[in-house]
Write a protein that holds these residues in place. Sequence first.
Motif, PDB file in Angstrom:
ATOM      1  N   VAL A  55       6.427  -2.049  48.701  1.00 56.10           N
ATOM      2  CA  VAL A  55       5.751  -2.313  49.971  1.00 56.10           C
ATOM      3  C   VAL A  55       6.282  -3.621  50.557  1.00 56.10           C
ATOM      4  O   VAL A  55       6.359  -4.641  49.865  1.00 56.10           O
ATOM      5  N   ILE A  56       6.656  -3.562  51.826  1.00 58.55           N
ATOM      6  CA  ILE A  56       7.070  -4.750  52.578  1.00 58.55           C
ATOM      7  C   ILE A  56       5.943  -5.017  53.576  1.00 58.55           C
ATOM      8  O   ILE A  56       5.829  -4.341  54.599  1.00 58.55           O
ATOM      9  N   LEU A  96       6.138  -1.627  56.046  1.00 61.70           N
ATOM     10  CA  LEU A  96       7.240  -0.794  55.585  1.00 61.70           C
ATOM     11  C   LEU A  96       7.027  -0.466  54.115  1.00 61.70           C
ATOM     12  O   LEU A  96       6.463  -1.270  53.363  1.00 61.70           O
ATOM     13  N   ILE A  97       7.493   0.706  53.724  1.00 59.59           N
ATOM     14  CA  ILE A  97       7.509   1.097  52.313  1.00 59.59           C
ATOM     15  C   ILE A  97       8.902   1.613  52.005  1.00 59.59           C
ATOM     16  O   ILE A  97       9.428   2.465  52.731  1.00 59.59           O
ATOM     17  N   LEU A  98       9.497   1.105  50.942  1.00 60.61           N
ATOM     18  CA  LEU A  98      10.781   1.610  50.489  1.00 60.61           C
ATOM     19  C   LEU A  98      10.518   2.656  49.413  1.00 60.61           C
ATOM     20  O   LEU A  98       9.744   2.412  48.483  1.00 60.61           O
ATOM     21  N   ALA A  99      11.167   3.795  49.550  1.00 62.60           N
ATOM     22  CA  ALA A  99      11.087   4.843  48.537  1.00 62.60           C
ATOM     23  C   ALA A  99      12.361   4.770  47.710  1.00 62.60           C
ATOM     24  O   ALA A  99      13.463   4.867  48.249  1.00 62.60           O
ATOM     25  N   ILE A 100      12.203   4.568  46.418  1.00 65.28           N
ATOM     26  CA  ILE A 100      13.327   4.415  45.506  1.00 65.28           C
ATOM     27  C   ILE A 100      13.364   5.609  44.562  1.00 65.28           C
ATOM     28  O   ILE A 100      12.322   6.038  44.052  1.00 65.28           O
ATOM     29  N   THR A 101      14.563   6.142  44.332  1.00 67.24           N
ATOM     30  CA  THR A 101      14.743   7.167  43.307  1.00 67.24           C
ATOM     31  C   THR A 101      15.482   6.521  42.148  1.00 67.24           C
ATOM     32  O   THR A 101      16.650   6.144  42.281  1.00 67.24           O
ATOM     33  N   HIS A 102      14.759   6.361  41.048  1.00 65.13           N
ATOM     34  CA  HIS A 102      15.339   5.790  39.825  1.00 65.13           C
ATOM     35  C   HIS A 102      15.993   6.944  39.065  1.00 65.13           C
ATOM     36  O   HIS A 102      15.322   7.731  38.405  1.00 65.13           O
TER      37      HIS A 102
END
Length: 193
Positions: A55-56, A96-102
């Motif tokens: 979360v930003i 803003l929300i960053l969606a990360i794929t680990h």
Amino acid sequence: MVDSQLQIIHDNIHQRQSIGLLIEPAPSSEQLELAFQAAATAPDHHRLKPTKFIVIGHAQRQAFGELLSEAIKDLGEIDAVQVERVKQHPLRAPLLILAITHIQDHAKVPEFEQILSTGAAVQNLLLSLQAQGFSSIWRTGAVVESVLLKQALGIKENDLISGIIYLGTAAKPIPARSLPELDSFVSEWIAPK
């Protein structure tokens, strides 16, 4: 006849669309928690939990814009106008929300399934926030490939920044989209004789 609860769910799905002009209010921490709980129910083969969210918040948007501008320069962008434009992107929405794929090595779960899992998680997140009265736009762009950006976010080089999700309230009413003709993307397979 369609059940009223089912109709509400389908109306929410049909009304979701990308909104580029977002203003306050943004979702509260309680509203975000509800949306993250919905995101956590996405299909996840072998429960690898490939999706992470960052979360930003409102107060961090300018610093994040600085980071994005450094990242785009690190990728070779030399046009000052483009660098400044990227720097201003986080200010287009209050949250803003960053969606990360680990991405993880797994014999039975290929990379594409992990990416699709993140996509499903993001869709659940967006639909939950939509149901709570918020609007969004899901973006990426060349900057998400930046190793400098990934390092600053504390993620691995092979992880994917699968989306920068801008959240807030639509600045003006948006007309509903018309529903597509199903024939354009649905067909039925019949075994050859």
